[in-house]
Design a protein around this motif. Structure first.
Motif, mmCIF file in Angstrom:
data_model
loop_
_atom_site.group_PDB
_atom_site.id
_atom_site.type_symbol
_atom_site.label_atom_id
_atom_site.label_comp_id
_atom_site.label_asym_id
_atom_site.label_seq_id
_atom_site.Cartn_x
_atom_site.Cartn_y
_atom_site.Cartn_z
ATOM 1 N N THR A 270 0.865 -1.190 0.037
ATOM 2 C CA THR A 270 0.011 -0.020 0.159
ATOM 3 C C THR A 270 0.813 1.189 0.070
ATOM 4 N N GLY A 271 1.833 1.361 0.938
ATOM 5 C CA GLY A 271 2.491 2.660 1.145
ATOM 6 C C GLY A 271 4.046 2.055 0.695
ATOM 7 N N GLY A 272 4.887 3.085 0.273
ATOM 8 C CA GLY A 272 6.548 2.813 -0.168
ATOM 9 C C GLY A 272 6.433 1.938 -1.173
ATOM 10 N N ALA B 222 7.775 1.775 -4.353
ATOM 11 C CA ALA B 222 9.210 1.479 -4.982
ATOM 12 C C ALA B 222 10.030 0.856 -4.016
ATOM 13 N N LYS B 223 10.157 1.144 -2.757
ATOM 14 C CA LYS B 223 11.277 0.736 -1.657
ATOM 15 C C LYS B 223 10.867 -0.618 -1.561
ATOM 16 N N SER B 224 9.475 -1.015 -1.561
ATOM 17 C CA SER B 224 9.106 -2.299 -1.029
ATOM 18 C C SER B 224 9.297 -3.350 -2.233
ATOM 19 N N MET B 225 9.299 -3.142 -3.481
ATOM 20 C CA MET B 225 9.444 -3.537 -4.562
ATOM 21 C C MET B 225 11.000 -3.818 -4.823
ATOM 22 N N GLU C 157 2.780 0.188 -10.141
ATOM 23 C CA GLU C 157 2.387 1.366 -9.323
ATOM 24 C C GLU C 157 0.961 1.918 -9.949
ATOM 25 N N GLU C 158 1.034 1.942 -11.228
ATOM 26 C CA GLU C 158 -0.381 2.434 -11.988
ATOM 27 C C GLU C 158 -1.489 1.287 -11.987
ATOM 28 N N GLN C 159 -1.055 0.124 -11.975
ATOM 29 C CA GLN C 159 -1.911 -0.878 -12.053
ATOM 30 C C GLN C 159 -2.647 -1.033 -10.919
ATOM 31 N N ASN C 160 -1.853 -1.033 -9.617
ATOM 32 C CA ASN C 160 -2.199 -0.770 -8.182
ATOM 33 C C ASN C 160 -3.029 0.137 -7.945
ATOM 34 N N ARG C 161 -2.931 1.350 -8.442
ATOM 35 C CA ARG C 161 -3.728 2.567 -8.194
ATOM 36 C C ARG C 161 -5.014 1.979 -8.997
#
Length: 185
Positions: free
Chosen positions: A29-31, A33-36, A81-85
């Motif tokens: 949910t948050g962060g 880029a860092k998580s991936m 990230e766009e797909q998640n959104r």
């Protein structure tokens, strides 16, 4: 002779890293880029240990890591990230595509279809065209989801294709530098 190039080539490693990231993507949910990036580094570290244990060349592995972390992962993060959104917002469909929204889309399809059939300068000869647009209106939320999911899959495949092309461009360099020299000694 052990062929490590095929098992640990760039394309296979990009596929393995993206599959691992894709497995975790919906829960992030948050962060993002860092998580991936953390997920990718964990997968690469596990694979690196197996590669080194099998007697792989550290110079080759460095090029694999660079390609995965500097080329494939940033592209993946942008599209994922766009797909998640989109998934979180129900693909930006009005009222999340509930029953009332679907009925409104279908009614809009009948109205627009009826106007198109009634206008004399648009050559539509089938009166059922309005009902076709009504059916399309009813399934509009599903069609929009299908479109975005298909686009996302196509973009993921483009990343993998780029990794395959990179592997083909650079494979001779590592084939001639690694196992051949060892065999000549």
């Amino acid at each position: 002779m052990l062929n490590l190039i095929s098992e640990f080539d760039v394309a296979n490693m990009v596929h393995a890293v993206l599959a691992e990231c894709e497995h975790r993507r919906p829960a992030v949910t948050g962060g993002f880029a860092k998580s991936m990036e953390e997920c990718a580094r964990q997968k690469l570290e596990t694979s690196r240990a197996a590669f080194i244990e099998a007697g792989g060349d550290p110079k080759y592995w460095k090029s694999v890591e660079d390609e995965v972390l500097r080329t494939a992962l940033p592209q993946y993060i942008r599209i994922a990230e766009e797909q998640n959104r989109l998934q979180a917002n129900h693909y930006d469909v009005w009222r999340n595509g509930d029953l009332g929204a679907r009925a409104t889309f279908a009614l809009g399809g009948v109205v627009v279809g009826g106007i198109i059939v009634a206008v004399p300068f648009i050559p539509i000869f089938i009166d059922a065209f309005a009902f076709f647009l009504a059916i399309c209106g009813w399934f509009y939320p599903d069609l929009k989801k299908l479109f975005y999911d298909f686009r996302y899959t196509r973009e993921l495949n483009a990343i993998l294709k780029e990794a395959v092309e990179f592997q083909q461009r650079t494979s001779m360099e590592f084939l001639s530098a690694g196992p051949v020299r060892r065999m000549l000694r």
